[in-house]
Scaffold this motif. Structure first.
Motif, PDB file in Angstrom:
ATOM      1  N   TYR A 227      37.575  34.607  43.207  1.00 47.19           N
ATOM      2  CA  TYR A 227      37.704  35.683  42.215  1.00 47.19           C
ATOM      3  C   TYR A 227      37.020  35.242  40.939  1.00 47.19           C
ATOM      4  O   TYR A 227      37.283  34.148  40.413  1.00 47.19           O
ATOM      5  N   LYS A 230      36.544  39.570  37.633  1.00 50.26           N
ATOM      6  CA  LYS A 230      36.245  41.000  37.680  1.00 50.26           C
ATOM      7  C   LYS A 230      36.245  41.542  39.111  1.00 50.26           C
ATOM      8  O   LYS A 230      36.582  42.678  39.349  1.00 50.26           O
ATOM      9  N   ARG A 231      35.859  40.701  40.049  1.00 50.37           N
ATOM     10  CA  ARG A 231      35.729  41.128  41.440  1.00 50.37           C
ATOM     11  C   ARG A 231      35.998  39.954  42.364  1.00 50.37           C
ATOM     12  O   ARG A 231      35.846  38.783  41.985  1.00 50.37           O
ATOM     13  N   ASN A 245      36.107  45.136  45.352  1.00 50.66           N
ATOM     14  CA  ASN A 245      36.889  45.655  44.244  1.00 50.66           C
ATOM     15  C   ASN A 245      38.226  44.922  44.186  1.00 50.66           C
ATOM     16  O   ASN A 245      38.906  44.791  45.200  1.00 50.66           O
ATOM     17  N   LYS A 246      38.621  44.454  43.024  1.00 48.87           N
ATOM     18  CA  LYS A 246      39.828  43.634  42.911  1.00 48.87           C
ATOM     19  C   LYS A 246      41.110  44.431  43.115  1.00 48.87           C
ATOM     20  O   LYS A 246      42.175  43.845  43.353  1.00 48.87           O
ATOM     21  N   ASP A 247      41.026  45.744  43.029  1.00 47.97           N
ATOM     22  CA  ASP A 247      42.217  46.582  43.184  1.00 47.97           C
ATOM     23  C   ASP A 247      42.282  47.263  44.552  1.00 47.97           C
ATOM     24  O   ASP A 247      43.346  47.332  45.163  1.00 47.97           O
ATOM     25  N   THR A 248      41.133  47.752  45.031  1.00 50.84           N
ATOM     26  CA  THR A 248      41.118  48.472  46.307  1.00 50.84           C
ATOM     27  C   THR A 248      40.637  47.604  47.465  1.00 50.84           C
ATOM     28  O   THR A 248      40.821  47.964  48.624  1.00 50.84           O
ATOM     29  N   TYR A 249      39.957  46.497  47.145  1.00 46.84           N
ATOM     30  CA  TYR A 249      39.411  45.547  48.123  1.00 46.84           C
ATOM     31  C   TYR A 249      38.247  46.129  48.925  1.00 46.84           C
ATOM     32  O   TYR A 249      37.858  45.576  49.944  1.00 46.84           O
ATOM     33  N   GLU A 251      34.378  46.890  49.707  1.00 49.98           N
ATOM     34  CA  GLU A 251      33.122  46.202  49.461  1.00 49.98           C
ATOM     35  C   GLU A 251      32.217  47.074  48.595  1.00 49.98           C
ATOM     36  O   GLU A 251      32.001  48.245  48.887  1.00 49.98           O
ATOM     37  N   GLU A 252      31.679  46.472  47.532  1.00 47.23           N
ATOM     38  CA  GLU A 252      30.862  47.228  46.585  1.00 47.23           C
ATOM     39  C   GLU A 252      29.469  46.635  46.405  1.00 47.23           C
ATOM     40  O   GLU A 252      28.751  46.983  45.472  1.00 47.23           O
TER      41      GLU A 252
END
Length: 347
Positions: A227, A230-231, A245-249, A251-252
């Motif tokens: 981590y 931010k991500r 995404n750190k909240d939804t997990y 892949e971005e």
């Protein structure tokens, strides 16, 4: 008899000569050869072979990855500066216009970073480590508490550990069908990967109670996790690192990781330290230091010999943890009886 043998020989020479002339007359790149490794920032000549039947032409347009590099009306080489080229395979093309017709030639280069800085190590301290822990993830929280993810089906767990004594303070076992992998911390949550189940688990950091699950996206497997504030950054054993995404997990995006020889795969357990990603290389006593913006491997830590009793398989180096308060680096491996605090030594 001699004439019968001689005639096919002459015929073969004639055919070979025709093929050579045909090749020589084809519009193509002379340099660089396809697959040439080029270190970022180098300038290389783009030299073409023009059809022998064409003595003049209207124009030739050079491009890299479809972006026009130069337009010329003569056959002199073009210089390609790779300073702004991304790492990886870059497609080169040249379009020749003559008499209302177009001919196209292709080649490619592989842009790689400079050679990484080399490091050895010095052991500062050794601590006990559970020799039954098949270490897959290792992480300190901001209070200096150590958390560990262990693997193998039927043996996988997530645990809180007193690193000074090796004592397991808390432990939650995974289901027998789950193979634990990488681990990271986001706030008061522990995020743990599984290997081939394509699912990750979320735990309460204080109780080790599982609170949620999430599915992977394009990445095929779960290997390492870290981590950056931010991500989340995830490895899957390939040369790619995926951003989650750190909240939804979800892949971005991803980066491709390269050293000076090309793409680097087998990236395993990850740790984010002072703006860089540290990654174990599976089956090797090597940790690479990766620039998360470019994917370039900027450093390589040689840890050969740190654990002299290491077996040939299922005993690999695989655990990196950084204690941020004291700026201390720790490493261990699968079923190692020791946790090592080390210091890097530049070579």
């Amino acid at each position: 008899m001699n004439r019968i043998i001689y005639f096919p020989l002459v015929l073969l020479v004639f055919i070979a000569s025709c093929n050579t002339q045909k090749k020589a007359s084809k519009f193509r790149f002379d340099t660089p050869e396809a697959g040439t490794l080029v270190k970022k920032g180098e300038s290389i000549p783009l030299k073409l072979v023009f059809p022998s039947e064409i003595s003049s032409f209207d124009s030739v347009i050079y491009a890299i990855d479809g972006e026009v590099l130069a337009r010329k009306t003569d056959s002199t080489p073009v210089s390609l500066d790779t300073e702004k080229a991304p790492f990886g395979s870059r497609t080169l093309s040249a379009k020749l216009y003559h008499g209302g017709e177009e001919q196209v030639a292709y080649s490619n280069i592989v842009v790689v970073p400079p050679s990484p800085k080399r490091y050895g190590f010095r052991v500062i301290q050794e601590y006990p480590h559970d020799p039954q822990a098949y270490t897959q993830g290792l992480e300190f929280d901001h209070q200096g508490v150590l958390y560990e993810s262990t693997g193998q089906q039927g043996r996988s767990s997530i645990r809180q550990v007193d690193y000074k004594t090796g004592k397991i303070l808390k432990k939650t076992d995974l289901s027998p069908n789950s193979f634990g992998e990488g681990l990271s911390i986001v706030g008061d949550k522990l995020i743990q990967l599984t290997w081939q189940e394509k699912v990750g688990f979320v735990y309460d950091k204080n109780t080790l109670t599982k609170t949620a699950e999430f599915n992977y996206g394009r990445s095929s497997e779960g290997w390492g996790l870290c981590y950056d504030g931010k991500r989340l950054i995830k490895s899957d054993g390939s040369s790619r690192l995926y951003f989650l995404n750190k909240d939804t997990y979800a892949e971005e995006g991803f980066i491709e990781v390269y050293n000076d020889k090309g793409p680097m795969d087998s990236l395993n357990e990850l740790e984010y330290i002072d703006g860089k990603i540290y990654a174990n290389v599976y089956t090797k006593d090597i940790i690479v230091i990766i620039n998360p913006d470019t994917g370039a491997i900027e450093g390589e830590i040689n840890l050969i010999g740190i654990y002299p009793d290491k077996k040939e398989s299922d005993n690999e180096l695989n655990g990196i943890a950084y204690e941020r308060e004291g700026k201390r680096l720790f490493i261990t491996g699968k079923n190692w009886p020791k946790l090592y605090e080390i210091e890097l030594v530049a070579r």
